[in-house]
Design an enzyme around this catalytic site. Structure first.
Site, short mmCIF file in Angstrom:
data_model
loop_
_atom_site.label_atom_id
_atom_site.label_comp_id
_atom_site.label_asym_id
_atom_site.label_seq_id
_atom_site.Cartn_x
_atom_site.Cartn_y
_atom_site.Cartn_z
CB SER A 1 61.81 112.93 -66.05
OG SER A 1 60.76 113.21 -65.16
CE LYS B 1 60.05 113.75 -58.09
NZ LYS B 1 60.74 112.45 -58.22
CB CYS C 1 55.16 106.22 -64.95
SG CYS C 1 55.69 105.71 -63.28
N GLY D 1 68.64 105.40 -70.85
CA GLY D 1 68.59 103.99 -70.49
C GLY D 1 69.97 103.41 -70.31
N GLY E 1 70.34 109.14 -65.91
CA GLY E 1 69.50 109.01 -64.73
C GLY E 1 70.18 108.27 -63.60
#
Length: 301
Positions: free
Chosen positions: A16, A40, A124, A239, A261
């Site tokens: 995302s 997103k 977040c 990650g 990401g």
């Protein structure tokens, strides 16, 4: 292979917040070798996010303080509808709200779309000034929000947790007990800071930001390994994954699927195709027949 009941051609997933939310960019990612795409994080109303600079590189990764920029749930779901029209691919709609009631409203909106999976962004780190501590750091909020959404959602629910929690495994256990169908982890680490020494100022306009990229991969592997020991629901691991070997390691740690990401910035959109080929080369060399054969294979010394 399958993930939460969905047949996917590979475990690779767009994380995302990496690209815009246009249906064409999501379709491109699937065509290039991903099994799933994540939007997103969408809020009830559009958000402009933070003033730039919002992202910077440093040795080892990226730091960002985007501030959850998004077009709002209505326009975001329109792109999801276009994504699914005449195109095969699994979509994960990520949402965030300021309280459980907002998460419920967002989940009900997603119910009316063709989305396949729902991700609750509870973690977040870049909007603490607005929303205070991330919900992923508060056990009671994880239980409250996941339970409330689970009661109304018509599709499987992923709870996105934070590496900043004191005990992520405990948070994952609470999310599972509250009804989560899966866990997404980890989000960016931090806050961190990068400094422009000549200007004597932080590079990011917001001063601080979340850290991602190769430097957080060892932490992600450890935390995914810890959570895999504690829960029975699938983990979407993310990650610091930049190549096929990184993705293999993450699945061996316990992830059932792997999100990419920051590596999109490093290797371009072709990262999904090249990572998939690198995974398949590893599996052929070491006699693994299926991606799912890799899940949780790690043996501690």
């Amino acid at each position: 292979m399958q993930f939460l009941g969905k047949e996917i051609p590979s475990p690779l997933t767009l994380a995302s917040g990496i690209l815009g939310i246009s249906f064409s960019s999501l379709q491109r990612i699937i065509r290039d070798g991903a099994g799933m795409v994540t939007t997103k994080s969408l809020s009830l109303e559009p958000r402009i996010g933070h003033e730039g600079p919002i992202i910077a590189e440093f040795d080892g990764g990226l730091i960002n303080s985007v501030g959850l920029t998004n077009p709002g749930i209505q326009d975001g779901l329109l792109e999801v509808e276009k994504f699914h029209k005449e195109f095969e691919g699994v979509s994960i709609v990520s949402v965030f709200g300021g309280n459980a009631a907002e998460f419920v409203r967002l989940a009900k909106a997603v119910n009316s779309s063709s989305a396949d999976l729902l991700e609750l962004n509870l973690s977040c780190p870049n909007v603490e000034d607005e929303f205070k501590r991330p919900f992923a750091l508060m056990p009671e909020k994880i239980t409250e929000i996941v339970s409330a959404v689970g009661a109304v959602s018509q599709i499987p629910v992923l709870a996105k947790l934070s590496p900043n929690a004191y005990d992520v495994a405990e948070m994952a256990t609470l999310a599972e007990a509250a009804g989560a169908d899966g866990i997404t982890m980890i989000n960016t680490l931090g806050h961190g800071m990068v400094i422009d020494a000549i200007a004597r100022r932080p590079v990011l306009r917001n001063n601080f930001g979340g850290i991602s990229g190769p430097c957080i991969k060892p932490l992600a592997l450890k935390l995914i390994h810890d959570v895999y020991q504690k829960v029975d629901i699938p983990i979407l691991g993310t990650g610091g994954v930049s190549n096929g070997l990184d993705a293999v390691e993450m699945m061996m740690a316990g992830a059932s699927a792997v999100a990419i990401g920051s590596a999109v910035y490093e290797r371009g959109l072709d990262v999904f195709r090249s990572t998939r080929l690198e995974m398949e080369a590893f599996m052929e060399t070491h006699d693994y027949a299926d991606y799912s054969d890799l899940i949780g294979l790690l043996e501690e010394n």
